[in-house]
Design an enzyme around this catalytic site. Structure first.
Site, PDB file in Angstrom:
ATOM      1  N   LYS A 221     -13.685   1.461  -3.663  1.00 44.28           N
ATOM      2  CA  LYS A 221     -14.895   1.939  -2.822  1.00 44.28           C
ATOM      3  C   LYS A 221     -15.907   2.644  -3.643  1.00 44.28           C
ATOM      4  O   LYS A 221     -16.992   2.293  -3.412  1.00 44.28           O
ATOM      5  CB  LYS A 221     -14.341   2.893  -1.720  1.00 44.28           C
ATOM      6  CG  LYS A 221     -13.526   2.337  -0.752  1.00 44.28           C
ATOM      7  CD  LYS A 221     -13.178   3.514   0.370  1.00 44.28           C
ATOM      8  CE  LYS A 221     -12.235   2.863   1.652  1.00 44.28           C
ATOM      9  NZ  LYS A 221     -12.034   3.842   2.455  1.00 44.28           N
TER      10      LYS A 221
ATOM     11  N   GLU B 186       0.864  -1.180   0.005  1.00 47.60           N
ATOM     12  CA  GLU B 186       0.039   0.079   0.083  1.00 47.60           C
ATOM     13  C   GLU B 186       0.915   1.049  -0.097  1.00 47.60           C
ATOM     14  O   GLU B 186       0.446   2.287  -0.508  1.00 47.60           O
ATOM     15  CB  GLU B 186      -0.914   0.076   1.259  1.00 47.60           C
ATOM     16  CG  GLU B 186      -2.134   1.002   1.165  1.00 47.60           C
ATOM     17  CD  GLU B 186      -3.187   0.812   2.209  1.00 47.60           C
ATOM     18  OE1 GLU B 186      -4.100   0.347   1.873  1.00 47.60           O
ATOM     19  OE2 GLU B 186      -2.729   1.159   3.044  1.00 47.60           O
TER      20      GLU B 186
ATOM     21  N   HIS C  69       6.863 -27.438   2.598  1.00 47.06           N
ATOM     22  CA  HIS C  69       5.800 -28.447   2.245  1.00 47.06           C
ATOM     23  C   HIS C  69       4.908 -28.130   1.459  1.00 47.06           C
ATOM     24  O   HIS C  69       3.782 -28.962   1.022  1.00 47.06           O
ATOM     25  CB  HIS C  69       5.329 -29.432   3.436  1.00 47.06           C
ATOM     26  CG  HIS C  69       6.388 -30.091   4.296  1.00 47.06           C
ATOM     27  ND1 HIS C  69       7.014 -31.309   4.006  1.00 47.06           N
ATOM     28  CD2 HIS C  69       7.164 -29.664   5.454  1.00 47.06           C
ATOM     29  CE1 HIS C  69       8.018 -31.411   4.853  1.00 47.06           C
ATOM     30  NE2 HIS C  69       8.117 -30.526   5.314  1.00 47.06           N
TER      31      HIS C  69
END
Length: 508
Positions: free
Chosen positions: A474, A340, A365
């Site tokens: 938004k 960000e 793994h």
């Protein structure tokens, strides 16, 4: 340079480790940064440092309160939240003359201290008179990831009887699942939002209030005044929700750099105010070193240079693996802090690396197969404690051996056998070792990464302290929500329109 084998750099320079490692003292502990298993050389480092020779003025400008957040015309003073003189005054040592910003920080720290004392003594009670001992943080982004990570990392220092939970996702399942685990009569909710208009946070707070109303049989205003605390810069908006206890945030601190403030209230309540202060002191020690040391002795600059070098040589991502169960969420915190901050328009064209990761040895793994034999270039960063917080030496030895084996294996590879059995090696790793995970060393590591992010932003010509990319999503989300609630009639692309049609079919 990338054709040069890292292992040959060791063979040709016996002092390589000394030249490309840095050790930062943090009280009785230390942090050790090892950049030697990369392709960096002194010549490469010096070349970048020459381009950074004017960064000292920028660093001083940040500490001095200049408005280096130039797009929003704001100061960048997260460093003031752990200012050495402020911390001394909080502990009752001396009475330095603080500037206005640091005076506000001091006042707020004293307010946090008083609230933690009230919480500890049982004076913070719910509507039924029970002592509040369960802490639920409601926030998102920087109002969630930092406190969540620190509470997890400092679990060894968590106080008996105090529980912490975090709600961030707008999916109601997040809130509902927390309520399935807690006793609402004993729960304190901390709502963290600078503007107190963040959609996810406010809707989650409203849902929490509604669920408390159902479970406790009291009205919302009483519940809000007894069970809720707000951390915000918008006192007027907080008042609309009947929350009377408000702690401050300021425009000079961005969310992803704010855990040192009242945003970290959940931390202070969980580990206690003294340990919260230890966290701040660790960061403060790094601030002092960062401001005092320049050039090769500046660990944050060398760290930034390693990332710049690989970014300019075709790497677009960095994998962070912590060989410490307590640090499981550290890469998620850094993911936001780095992406960000530096994932935006750049004067030089480059932007920050994609950050991902996981927990060692689990990741060995899962995705380490690709790190060893995949065709993607990945800068790997490994973190490891030298002393564990438990007494099981055998298990810690296995953790250490696995961490060191991965960094060595990525470097040397294996050339014998068939192609399927061959590992080309020459893959870079940065290793960060901390003597022991304490509040101080954690604070120091977080501050180190904050300053490294700042250096990268300066180099790329990026303002690391705004986040314009958050607003676009938004805006479109609001438009789609209006359509869903039949309050709008917008035209969308065919893909979006078809999914909305399917949604309508499912609701019938």
């Amino acid at each position: 340079m990338m054709r040069t084998e890292i292992k040959s750099l060791f063979e040709n320079d016996r002092d390589r480790v000394k030249k490309l490692t840095r050790r930062a003292s943090v009280g009785d502990e230390f942090i050790y940064y090892d950049f030697s298993k990369t392709h960096l050389t002194e010549e490469i480092v010096d070349g970048y440092l020459e381009k950074m020779k004017d960064f000292g003025e920028k660093i001083d400008g940040m500490f001095g309160g200049e408005r280096i957040n130039f797009t929003e015309n704001r100061k960048v003073l997260h460093v003031a939240l752990r200012d050495k003189e402020v911390l001394r005054m909080v502990e009752g040592h001396g009475d330095a003359k603080l500037d206005e910003d640091r005076r506000m920080v001091y006042d707020e720290l004293m307010k946090i201290k008083a609230f933690v004392e009230d919480f500890d003594s049982g004076r913070v009670c719910g509507v039924t008179g029970k002592k509040l001992e369960i802490v639920v943080n409601i926030g998102i982004g920087g109002s969630d990831l930092g406190p969540r990570m620190v509470c997890d990392a400092l679990g060894h220092y968590g106080r008996r009887g105090v529980e912490t939970y975090f709600i961030s996702n707008i999916d109601a399942t997040d809130t509902i699942r927390v309520f399935e685990k807690i006793d609402p009569e004993r729960a304190l909710f901390i709502v963290v939002s600078k503007t107190f208009t963040t959609l996810e946070t406010i809707k989650n707070a409203e849902l929490a209030m509604k669920l408390l109303e159902r479970k406790l049989g009291r009205d919302r205003s009483e519940i809000a005044s007894k069970h809720f605390v707000a951390v915000s810069s918008n006192v007027q908006e907080v008042g609309k929700h009947n929350i009377s206890r408000v702690f401050s945030m300021w425009d000079f601190v961005g969310g992803r750099f704010s855990l040192w403030s009242a945003v970290g209230m959940s931390i202070a309540l969980y580990v206690g105010f003294n340990n919260f202060m230890r966290l701040l002191k660790g960061a403060s020690a790094v601030d002092e070193d960062f401001r005092r040391n320049r050039g090769r002795s500046n660990a944050e600059m060398i760290h930034a240079i390693a990332e710049l070098f690989y970014s300019e040589n075709g790497f677009n991502n960095k994998c962070i693996v912590c060989y410490d169960q307590y640090m499981e969420k550290f890469y998620l915190y850094l993911q936001q802090a780095e992406m960000e901050s530096n994932g935006k328009q750049s004067e030089r064209g480059d932007t920050g690396l994609i950050v991902w990761g996981g927990l060692g040895t689990n990741t060995q793994h899962s995705f380490f197969q690709l790190l060893h034999q995949g065709t993607r270039d990945v800068l790997v960063e490994l973190l490891m404690p030298l002393k564990p917080l438990h007494e099981e030496k055998e298990y810690h030895n296995m953790v250490v051996s696995n961490c060191l084996a991965q960094s060595r294996g990525l470097m040397v590879g294996k050339k014998e056998g068939s192609a399927k059995e061959s590992f080309r090696g020459n893959r870079p790793t940065i290793t960060v070792c901390y003597s022991k995970l304490t509040p101080e060393t954690l604070g120091a590591m977080i501050a180190h990464y904050e300053h490294k992010i700042f250096i990268l932003g300066l180099y790329w010509g990026i303002n690391s302290f705004d986040q314009p990319g958050v607003t676009l999503g938004k805006k479109i989300a609001t438009e789609v929500l209006e359509t869903l609630e039949c309050r709008g009639d917008r035209k969308y692309d065919e893909s979006t329109s078809e999914i909305l049609r399917l949604l309508g079919c499912c609701k019938k």
